[in-house]
Design an enzyme around this catalytic site. Structure first.
Site, PDB file in Angstrom:
ATOM      1  N   GLY A 238     -12.590  23.584   8.304  1.00  0.00           N
ATOM      2  CA  GLY A 238     -13.787  23.479   7.295  1.00  0.00           C
ATOM      3  C   GLY A 238     -14.605  24.890   7.150  1.00  0.00           C
ATOM      4  N   SER A 239     -15.759  24.596   6.940  1.00  0.00           N
ATOM      5  CA  SER A 239     -16.654  25.901   6.699  1.00  0.00           C
ATOM      6  C   SER A 239     -17.115  26.446   8.097  1.00  0.00           C
ATOM      7  CB  SER A 239     -18.071  25.295   6.080  1.00  0.00           C
ATOM      8  OG  SER A 239     -18.674  24.465   6.749  1.00  0.00           O
ATOM      9  N   GLY A 243     -17.873  24.649  11.675  1.00  0.00           N
ATOM     10  CA  GLY A 243     -17.124  25.076  12.874  1.00  0.00           C
ATOM     11  C   GLY A 243     -18.171  25.583  13.948  1.00  0.00           C
ATOM     12  N   GLU A 260     -10.200  26.273  12.225  1.00  0.00           N
ATOM     13  CA  GLU A 260      -9.839  26.966  10.912  1.00  0.00           C
ATOM     14  C   GLU A 260     -10.772  26.947  10.088  1.00  0.00           C
ATOM     15  OE1 GLU A 260      -7.018  28.421  11.131  1.00  0.00           O
ATOM     16  OE2 GLU A 260      -6.071  27.667  12.705  1.00  0.00           O
ATOM     17  N   CYS A 294      -8.539  28.182   2.012  1.00  0.00           N
ATOM     18  CA  CYS A 294      -8.913  29.028   2.841  1.00  0.00           C
ATOM     19  C   CYS A 294      -8.237  30.373   2.853  1.00  0.00           C
ATOM     20  CB  CYS A 294      -9.039  28.306   4.198  1.00  0.00           C
ATOM     21  SG  CYS A 294      -7.203  27.833   4.726  1.00  0.00           S
TER      22      CYS A 294
END
Length: 520
Positions: A238-239, A243, A260, A294
């Site tokens: 995610g963002s 994170g 990630e 991403c």
């Protein structure tokens, strides 16, 4: 649409929790397609009480699953891949319907799931440890890897099924169970996938709770998962903002994380680049999945001597991008996932102009009967400077920044070539994120410098291919604000297991290490 749902075991109303049995005591949400805004179905979310039962059942399933020999665990995962093959088109089409990526990409995502199952099956016979020579006589040392426990998987909307498989397939062959918290935007993909896994488990007399599901709110599922000591590893995609929260809470209880997070991926285009090849890679990297990968290409760092020609090619290519319903043949770019994503793109363009940048193409929302739902935009190309605040941030949308380096002519000397490459690398690395990167050049000195320890600081660095399209055989992940995690191939399986060093004394004496003597 109803026939597609039926084939995947979905109904008009679905339960969002699975612990071997389906449950859902939380609020109901309607799921709408970004393709046209139409309602697909509804999902009743897992409640906090559901979550506690799901994790407890997953833990009990782990206790039995870890005792099954790893190659037999691999056989179950192989059958999972076979079951996914049977439903590749249907599950891929659901990805398109619920997330908005074009049909080829939706089905390609399911192929990734199949590939990682194949990879994991082979891996189940290769969970190798090492032997070491002891400094003490008549002693043997070695290390071994044991199953870890319940793995929490938090996935994002842009890869609503593949990210689960990267984690779940490896975790399963390592002897772990998993609990999946999918994106709020794509619960139907998660439910359909879990039903496929459930079928395989039941066919093998395996507790299907090894593949559990907990679709619910942040309060009922998200935060409890981060704080839950029954979950020794949380893998979160995610963002960067998300994170940081995951790292803070999980790290606070000394749990493990695979993070990630954001990418601000650049392609360096040198004066020795094949511009035809570079143009194709840039367009796919920047426009594919509507810029919502991403690994999407965000920045082009181009040598001044080829900038005008590269721009000419890019602008011509962008004019031909077919935008529309991703379910229709010939569409190259579908919608953004939410109205917020459209707004974020417009905000980024405003900030770009305020900082002195210039829009060269696109960026505007698209309206009309061929763009139902209000989530379609024209992909954007803009001139910018790397230091702009908006360039430093990741905008999860199809906006591409053109940044220049070097002189107006091809370098005339090796010294100039190296100096200009160092300038390009400084620009490339001069952002907080470090996921994927690429260089287009046929000059060996440029490409080797880019791949060296003073080159790209990303977890992925490519030569003459783009930033998107990583294969499952390589460990996937990045550095800096991208989080440092690795999923999928190579030796990333090790994070799903616990390492143990063993020493065996097969003699009659008790010598100590480091030559220490103690008493008589």
């Amino acid at each position: 649409m109803n026939e597609l749902l039926r084939k995947l075991g979905l109904a008009d109303e679905n339960l969002g929790g699975f612990d071997g049995d389906w449950c859902g005591g939380g609020p109901t949400v309607d799921v709408h397609s970004p393709c046209d805004g139409a309602r697909i179905a509804s999902v009743r979310q897992a409640s906090r009480a559901d979550y506690d039962r799901i994790v407890q059942r997953a833990h009990q399933a782990f206790l039995a699953w870890r005792m099954i020999p790893a190659p037999k665990r691999g056989e179950v995962v192989r059958q999972l891949g076979d079951r996914l093959r049977q439903f590749k088109n249907e599950l891929g089409d659901l990805v398109t319907l619920e997330m908005g990526k074009i049909t080829a990409e939706g089905r390609g995502e399911v192929q990734e799931m199949i590939d990682i199952c194949d990879f994991a099956c082979g891996l189940s016979r290769q969970l190798y440890g090492l032997t070491m020579h002891s400094e003490r006589p008549r002693h043997r040392m070695y290390e071994q890897w044991h199953p870890l426990g319940v793995v929490g998987i938090i996935s994002a909307f842009n890869f609503p099924v593949a990210v689960w498989s990267w984690n779940a397939a490896l975790a399963a062959v390592c002897g772990d169970s998993c609990v999946w918290k999918p994106s709020h935007s794509t619960p139907l993909c998660a439910i359909a996938t879990t039903k496929i896994a459930e079928h395989v488990c039941r066919a093998n007399n395996v507790d299907p709770a090894i593949f559990s599901l907990a679709f619910g709110t942040v309060a009922d599922v998200g935060e409890p998962m981060l704080a839950d000591r029954r979950i020794p590893l949380v893998s979160a995609t995610g963002s960067c903002r998300m994170g940081k929260r995951v790292a803070e809470v999980v790290g606070g209880r000394f749990g493990r994380t695979i993070l990630e997070l954001g990418g601000n991926n650049a392609i360096v285009v040198t004066s020795y680049a094949d511009l035809d090849l570079a143009t194709r890679a840039i367009v796919f990297g920047a426009v594919g999945t509507a810029g919502q990968r991403c690994t999407s290409t965000r920045r082009i760092i181009v040598h001044r001597s080829v900038k005008d020609e590269l721009l000419r090619r890019l602008l011509a290519a962008y004019e031909t991008v077919r935008i529309g319903d991703p379910r229709k043949a010939g569409t190259l770019m579908g919608p953004l996932v939410t109205k917020q994503a459209v707004d974020d793109l417009q905000h980024a363009i405003r900030r770009l102009r305020e900082e002195g940048g210039k829009v060269l193409f696109g960026g505007e929302p698209l309206t009309g009967s061929q763009y139902p739902g209000g989530l379609y935009v024209r992909p954007c190309i803009a001139e910018a400077e790397n230091h702009y605040r908006i360039v430093q941030d990741e905008t999860f949308a199809p906006i591409l920044y053109i940044i220049t380096y070097g002189g107006k002519t091809r370098p005339a000397s090796t010294q100039t070539l190296v100096s200009e490459m160092e300038e390009a690398i400084a620009l490339h690395n001069g952002v907080p994120q470090g996921l994927s990167s690429a260089i287009f050049s046929h000059h060996q000195m440029e490409t080797e410098l880019f791949l060296s320890h003073i080159g790209s600081d990303c977890g992925i660095a490519n030569v003459n291919i783009g930033t998107s399209g990583a294969e499952i055989g390589g460990a996937f992940g990045g550095e800096k604000d991208t989080g440092g995690g690795r999923e999928s191939g190579s030796d990333s399986w090790k994070v799903y297991m616990r390492r143990q060093t063993n020493t065996i004394n097969w003699g009659t004496e008790l010598p100590l290490a480091q030559g220490i003597t103690f008493g008589d």
